[in-house]
Design a protein around this motif. Structure first.
Motif, PDB file in Angstrom:
ATOM      1  N   PHE A 152       0.770  -0.525  -0.172  1.00  0.00           N
ATOM      2  CA  PHE A 152      -0.254   0.215  -0.032  1.00  0.00           C
ATOM      3  C   PHE A 152       1.350   1.218  -0.015  1.00  0.00           C
ATOM      4  CE2 PHE A 152      -2.344   3.410   1.898  1.00  0.00           C
ATOM      5  CZ  PHE A 152      -4.165   2.952   1.176  1.00  0.00           C
ATOM      6  N   LYS A 153       0.663   2.014  -1.243  1.00  0.00           N
ATOM      7  CA  LYS A 153       1.689   3.136  -0.727  1.00  0.00           C
ATOM      8  C   LYS A 153       1.191   4.301  -0.675  1.00  0.00           C
ATOM      9  CE  LYS A 153       3.462   6.963  -4.215  1.00  0.00           C
ATOM     10  NZ  LYS A 153       4.616   6.222  -3.922  1.00  0.00           N
ATOM     11  N   ILE A 154       2.050   4.494   0.507  1.00  0.00           N
ATOM     12  CA  ILE A 154       1.977   5.902   1.904  1.00  0.00           C
ATOM     13  C   ILE A 154       3.552   6.727   1.039  1.00  0.00           C
ATOM     14  CG2 ILE A 154       2.860   5.994   3.467  1.00  0.00           C
ATOM     15  CD1 ILE A 154       0.180   4.958   3.862  1.00  0.00           C
ATOM     16  N   LEU A 155       2.485   8.101   0.824  1.00  0.00           N
ATOM     17  CA  LEU A 155       3.889   9.543   0.190  1.00  0.00           C
ATOM     18  C   LEU A 155       4.587   9.403   1.473  1.00  0.00           C
ATOM     19  CD1 LEU A 155       1.106  11.734  -1.729  1.00  0.00           C
ATOM     20  CD2 LEU A 155       2.761   9.829  -2.492  1.00  0.00           C
ATOM     21  N   HIS A 156       5.528   9.430   0.778  1.00  0.00           N
ATOM     22  CA  HIS A 156       7.463   9.947   1.323  1.00  0.00           C
ATOM     23  C   HIS A 156       7.338  11.686   1.668  1.00  0.00           C
ATOM     24  CE1 HIS A 156      11.838   8.776   3.221  1.00  0.00           C
ATOM     25  NE2 HIS A 156      10.656   9.116   4.144  1.00  0.00           N
ATOM     26  N   VAL A 157       7.196  12.253   2.647  1.00  0.00           N
ATOM     27  CA  VAL A 157       7.176  13.420   3.563  1.00  0.00           C
ATOM     28  C   VAL A 157       8.748  13.966   4.057  1.00  0.00           C
ATOM     29  CG1 VAL A 157       6.517  15.845   4.194  1.00  0.00           C
ATOM     30  CG2 VAL A 157       5.238  13.691   2.801  1.00  0.00           C
ATOM     31  N   VAL A 158       9.197  14.327   4.396  1.00  0.00           N
ATOM     32  CA  VAL A 158      10.250  14.952   4.108  1.00  0.00           C
ATOM     33  C   VAL A 158      10.534  16.145   4.901  1.00  0.00           C
ATOM     34  CG1 VAL A 158      12.394  15.244   3.640  1.00  0.00           C
ATOM     35  CG2 VAL A 158      12.411  13.544   2.692  1.00  0.00           C
ATOM     36  N   VAL A 159      10.555  16.639   6.238  1.00  0.00           N
ATOM     37  CA  VAL A 159      11.091  17.858   6.831  1.00  0.00           C
ATOM     38  C   VAL A 159      11.933  18.756   7.413  1.00  0.00           C
ATOM     39  CG1 VAL A 159       8.733  19.616   8.148  1.00  0.00           C
ATOM     40  CG2 VAL A 159       7.835  17.801   7.465  1.00  0.00           C
ATOM     41  N   ASP A 160      11.917  19.366   6.892  1.00  0.00           N
ATOM     42  CA  ASP A 160      13.894  20.451   7.598  1.00  0.00           C
ATOM     43  C   ASP A 160      13.526  21.172   7.947  1.00  0.00           C
ATOM     44  OD1 ASP A 160      15.985  21.432   7.231  1.00  0.00           O
ATOM     45  OD2 ASP A 160      17.234  21.366   5.362  1.00  0.00           O
ATOM     46  N   PHE A 161      13.718  21.388   9.511  1.00  0.00           N
ATOM     47  CA  PHE A 161      13.048  22.318  10.254  1.00  0.00           C
ATOM     48  C   PHE A 161      14.529  22.246  11.996  1.00  0.00           C
ATOM     49  CE2 PHE A 161      11.116  19.171  11.980  1.00  0.00           C
ATOM     50  CZ  PHE A 161      11.035  18.677  13.429  1.00  0.00           C
ATOM     51  N   SER A 162      14.436  23.040  11.810  1.00  0.00           N
ATOM     52  CA  SER A 162      14.835  23.634  13.202  1.00  0.00           C
ATOM     53  C   SER A 162      15.856  23.993  12.722  1.00  0.00           C
ATOM     54  CB  SER A 162      14.942  22.460  14.197  1.00  0.00           C
ATOM     55  OG  SER A 162      15.184  23.096  15.748  1.00  0.00           O
ATOM     56  N   SER A 163      16.812  22.966  12.951  1.00  0.00           N
ATOM     57  CA  SER A 163      18.529  23.921  12.388  1.00  0.00           C
ATOM     58  C   SER A 163      19.529  24.485  12.432  1.00  0.00           C
ATOM     59  CB  SER A 163      18.489  23.951  10.703  1.00  0.00           C
ATOM     60  OG  SER A 163      17.962  23.483  10.119  1.00  0.00           O
ATOM     61  N   PHE A 360      16.283  11.200  -4.049  1.00  0.00           N
ATOM     62  CA  PHE A 360      16.654   9.577  -4.706  1.00  0.00           C
ATOM     63  C   PHE A 360      17.316   8.393  -3.915  1.00  0.00           C
ATOM     64  CE2 PHE A 360      17.843  12.918  -7.523  1.00  0.00           C
ATOM     65  CZ  PHE A 360      17.757  11.849  -9.247  1.00  0.00           C
ATOM     66  N   ASP A 361      17.747   9.047  -2.313  1.00  0.00           N
ATOM     67  CA  ASP A 361      18.059   8.174  -2.080  1.00  0.00           C
ATOM     68  C   ASP A 361      16.886   7.945  -0.460  1.00  0.00           C
ATOM     69  OD1 ASP A 361      20.682   7.855  -2.773  1.00  0.00           O
ATOM     70  OD2 ASP A 361      21.493   9.262  -0.967  1.00  0.00           O
ATOM     71  N   GLU A 362      16.055   8.772  -0.303  1.00  0.00           N
ATOM     72  CA  GLU A 362      14.933   8.792   0.743  1.00  0.00           C
ATOM     73  C   GLU A 362      13.556   8.374  -0.684  1.00  0.00           C
ATOM     74  OE1 GLU A 362      15.553   8.932   3.955  1.00  0.00           O
ATOM     75  OE2 GLU A 362      17.332   9.793   3.567  1.00  0.00           O
ATOM     76  N   LYS A 363      13.333   9.141  -1.859  1.00  0.00           N
ATOM     77  CA  LYS A 363      12.258   8.799  -2.271  1.00  0.00           C
ATOM     78  C   LYS A 363      11.257   9.751  -1.764  1.00  0.00           C
ATOM     79  CE  LYS A 363      13.912   4.191  -4.001  1.00  0.00           C
ATOM     80  NZ  LYS A 363      15.568   5.289  -4.941  1.00  0.00           N
ATOM     81  N   ALA A 364      11.925  11.086  -1.330  1.00  0.00           N
ATOM     82  CA  ALA A 364      10.033  11.432  -1.024  1.00  0.00           C
ATOM     83  C   ALA A 364       9.628  12.065  -1.969  1.00  0.00           C
ATOM     84  CB  ALA A 364      11.195  13.201  -0.695  1.00  0.00           C
ATOM     85  N   ASP A 365       8.038  11.872  -1.377  1.00  0.00           N
ATOM     86  CA  ASP A 365       7.559  12.691  -3.198  1.00  0.00           C
ATOM     87  C   ASP A 365       6.992  14.411  -2.565  1.00  0.00           C
ATOM     88  OD1 ASP A 365       6.674  10.093  -3.863  1.00  0.00           O
ATOM     89  OD2 ASP A 365       5.880   9.615  -1.856  1.00  0.00           O
ATOM     90  N   ILE A 366       7.040  14.910  -1.411  1.00  0.00           N
ATOM     91  CA  ILE A 366       6.931  16.018  -1.301  1.00  0.00           C
ATOM     92  C   ILE A 366       8.248  16.190   0.124  1.00  0.00           C
ATOM     93  CG2 ILE A 366       6.020  17.901   0.406  1.00  0.00           C
ATOM     94  CD1 ILE A 366       3.848  14.887   0.504  1.00  0.00           C
ATOM     95  N   ILE A 367       8.717  17.440   0.122  1.00  0.00           N
ATOM     96  CA  ILE A 367      10.227  17.791   0.585  1.00  0.00           C
ATOM     97  C   ILE A 367       9.427  19.662   1.294  1.00  0.00           C
ATOM     98  CG2 ILE A 367      12.462  18.328   0.810  1.00  0.00           C
ATOM     99  CD1 ILE A 367      12.750  16.548  -1.284  1.00  0.00           C
ATOM    100  N   ILE A 368       9.570  19.762   2.303  1.00  0.00           N
ATOM    101  CA  ILE A 368       9.177  20.906   3.135  1.00  0.00           C
ATOM    102  C   ILE A 368      10.587  21.621   3.874  1.00  0.00           C
ATOM    103  CG2 ILE A 368       7.510  22.093   4.350  1.00  0.00           C
ATOM    104  CD1 ILE A 368       6.365  21.280   1.890  1.00  0.00           C
ATOM    105  N   TYR A 369      10.918  22.647   3.715  1.00  0.00           N
ATOM    106  CA  TYR A 369      11.726  23.126   4.332  1.00  0.00           C
ATOM    107  C   TYR A 369      10.793  24.883   4.965  1.00  0.00           C
ATOM    108  CZ  TYR A 369      15.284  20.716   0.787  1.00  0.00           C
ATOM    109  OH  TYR A 369      16.006  21.044   0.878  1.00  0.00           O
ATOM    110  N   VAL A 370      11.459  24.373   6.346  1.00  0.00           N
ATOM    111  CA  VAL A 370      10.486  25.585   7.584  1.00  0.00           C
ATOM    112  C   VAL A 370      12.021  26.435   7.730  1.00  0.00           C
ATOM    113  CG1 VAL A 370       9.300  25.757   9.050  1.00  0.00           C
ATOM    114  CG2 VAL A 370       9.423  23.194   7.806  1.00  0.00           C
ATOM    115  N   THR A 371      12.023  27.273   7.303  1.00  0.00           N
ATOM    116  CA  THR A 371      13.124  28.446   7.312  1.00  0.00           C
ATOM    117  C   THR A 371      12.826  29.561   7.645  1.00  0.00           C
ATOM    118  OG1 THR A 371      14.519  28.936   5.861  1.00  0.00           O
ATOM    119  CG2 THR A 371      15.045  27.170   6.361  1.00  0.00           C
TER     120      THR A 371
END
Length: 623
Positions: A152-163, A360-371
């Motif tokens: 079952f496909k679940i979309l993969h999200v990466v959230v870049d925050f705090s930093s 390419f490695d994480e195969k993210a469908d959504i990438i969010i940068y919170v800065t």
């Protein structure tokens, strides 16, 4: 569409018709012919009402249909039919970001599998999805359903925050990224996405040369004895002062950078020691704010940056400019510097490497940068370059910068201490704890709560108010930080909502109704929306999925805060006008419980609790 009244009338007439079928029970046997005539009239009236109800529903679907809401109803019914014994199953229906997989997707199967696993039941998510699919009722919307992919496909999200930056204390500037990023993660997680929470810390660069050189001088035995660095911020300032004023020290600092980059074990150990001190300080903040995050700093991408530069060069996208290697992306006025004139890499290079790894490695469908919004142009150029080289198609993969404004003091200037220094985040959180306890004692809560309950309430109010004050403002704008305003229990604040929530939860306790009784009542009790305040509350409750969908689209979390405040005030109107519990005025004993209204109370509390969870706020049962 006010068809609840029509349904109630149909129910009443049907009952009356049934009673007339047994005239002996009413002592009316001698008037059988008259009763049959009356029965025929009632059936005629009933048919008119049924037609009216059908027309009302049809008109609703034409003029007011919310497709997402209707799909929630359809899949909710399918899930209840498929798994009737599963209490409060997760329901997550969202538009599909990748149109090739369908227009909408139901992400409930994976979350249901996790829920069942926690209860000792091992069920494959695909099996759950198939059972849901088999129980989808006939409806006017769905042409066909498919179970995506193997499993079952679940979309993969990466959230870049705090930093934050290693060797520097977290300050109020990191507050917004941390709070906003965590809340976005919670939203995606609730809706069934696979979320990777990344902390892109600044843990590499020339500043580590001066830090290691200073470490060697101040703690020469650091390789064998862990150095007692109590104040890393002071340690950093000392080394920076020496770097600026002592030429010999500056030369040694540059030599240390070379040694570090060549992976000399002694210098790697010094670097790790400094990073560990910082991590311990960061974790104190994350523990207070209940933040879960995985560190993946700039050092992680060092080797990957070499490959990125070579890839751009191989495709003829690199230009030379006074010794620098630069990349111009289409439509962008500012180039990216991928290699400096001295051969070193830049933030541009590391952000390109990080983006490539996530795609390419994480195969993210959504990438969010919170800065902060000031980095908007930088990310715009990075994204354009990544599209130019063919790493992703924005029509398929969502890559977005979620920028935010700065935190201002009550003087409307950038938030600083009285001495003009940046406000340390731990100092801010400690001050919040102090002020929330003062507020609770001012309300005499210390006289009615146990020590444990008081401490829980203190933390709930302090950290909840700090988070809500940030999230309740449009993130794009600057906002004024004011403890007095955020701790005010009047108006759109966490303090008001937390108090409102505990009052709603207390209603069931007053009626001596536990959760089991409420669940049973929900299966058998019709929720009657007869009073206009009941109707208003019901309409407000069913808007929750719409609110979440809007935030999923624009990532503006203040919409949820506004909704929770509206829900709380709407509930107050309902509770003031509609008796949920009726008591004997003399004894105070409960004589009647209007169960459908208790279910409205329970639904309100459940939605508020989930809203709090998405915002990262921890309510308490007593306050």
């Amino acid at each position: 569409c006010r068809n609840g009244f029509i349904e109630q009338e149909i129910h009443s007439l049907t009952a009356e018709i049934e009673s007339l079928k047994n005239p002996q029970s009413l002592g009316l046997s001698s008037h059988l012919d008259g009763l049959r005539e009356e029965n025929a009239k009632l059936k005629y009236r009933l048919n008119i009402l049924k037609r009216s109800l059908q027309e009302e529903r049809s008109q609703c679907s034409k003029t007011m249909m919310n497709i997402n809401q209707r799909l929630q109803e359809i899949f909710g019914e399918a899930i209840r039919e498929a798994w009737p014994d599963l209490e409060n199953p997760p329901l997550a229906v969202t538009p599909n970001q990748q149109a090739k997989f369908g227009d909408y997707q139901c992400n409930s199967a994976m979350a249901m599998a996790q829920m069942m696993k926690s209860k000792g039941l091992k069920v494959n998510p695909r099996e759950i999805a198939e059972k849901i699919q088999q129980n989808i009722p006939d409806n006017e919307l769905i042409e066909k359903t498919e179970i995506a992919g193997p499993g079952f496909k679940i979309l993969h999200v990466v959230v870049d925050f705090s930093s934050p930056n290693i060797a520097k204390e977290m300050h109020v500037g990191h507050l917004r990224s941390t709070i906003i990023g965590d809340s976005m993660c919670r939203l995606f997680e609730f809706l069934g996405y696979d979320v990777l929470r990344l902390n892109h810390v600044g843990d590499w660069g020339t500043q580590f040369g001066m830090l290691i050189a200073h470490l060697q001088d101040k703690f020469p035995n650091y390789l064998t004895v862990s150095p007692p660095i109590g104040d890393l911020q002071a340690f950093y300032k000392e080394s920076k002062k020496r770097f600026d004023e002592e030429e010999d020290f500056k030369k040694r600092a540059y030599q240390c950078v070379v040694k570090l980059q060549s992976k000399d074990p002694a210098f790697i150990k010094g670097w790790n020691l400094i990073c560990d001190v910082s991590r311990n300080e960061f974790q104190k903040v994350y523990n207070c704010l209940d933040i879960q995050i995985i560190e993946r700093g700039e050092s992680f991408y060092q080797e990957k940056m070499i490959a990125v530069v070579k890839e751009f060069e191989a495709k003829g996208l690199v230009e030379m400019d006074e010794g620098r290697k630069i990349v111009f992306a289409p439509g962008q006025q500012i180039p990216l510097t991928v290699v400096k004139s001295d051969g070193g890499y830049t933030y541009d290079t590391s952000d390109l490497a990080a983006l490539r790894q996530r795609l390419f490695d994480e195969k993210a469908d959504i990438i969010i940068y919170v800065t902060d919004s000031g980095q908007g142009t930088h990310f715009q150029v990075v994204f354009a370059a990544a599209q130019m080289i063919g790493w992703y198609d924005p029509k398929v993969t969502r890559v977005e910068h979620a920028g935010f404004g700065v935190v201002l003091g009550e003087d409307k200037k950038k938030f600083k201490t009285r001495s003009g220094d940046t406000v340390r985040l731990m100092d801010l959180l400690d001050e919040g704890l102090k002020r929330s306890m003062d507020k609770l004692k001012e309300k005499d809560r210390d006289k009615v709560l146990s020590t444990e309950e008081l401490t829980k309430a203190q933390h709930s109010v302090a950290f909840g108010c700090i988070k809500y004050a940030d999230l309740s403002h449009n993130r794009i704008n600057d906002y004024v930080f004011s403890f007095d305003k955020m701790l005010d229990d009047r108006g759109n604040t966490a303090a008001y909502l937390l108090y409102a929530f505990t009052r709603i939860r207390s209603i069931a306790r007053l009626a001596n109704i536990d959760e089991v009784a409420l669940r049973k009542a929900a299966e058998t009790t019709d929720v009657l929306l007869q009073h206009d305040k009941e109707w208003k509350l019901g309409k407000c409750l069913i808007r929750f999925p719409e609110i979440l969908q809007k935030i999923l689209d624009d990532l503006l979390l203040h919409t949820l805060c506004d909704y929770l405040y509206e829900l709380a005030t709407t509930f107050t109107e309902f509770y003031d006008s509609c008796y949920c519990i009726e008591k004997d005025r003399q004894t105070g004993e409960v004589v009647k419980v209007n169960m459908w209204r208790m279910l409205l109370c329970d639904a309100t509390a459940a939605i508020m609790a989930k809203g709090f969870d998405i915002l990262g706020i921890n309510p308490v049962s007593r306050m």
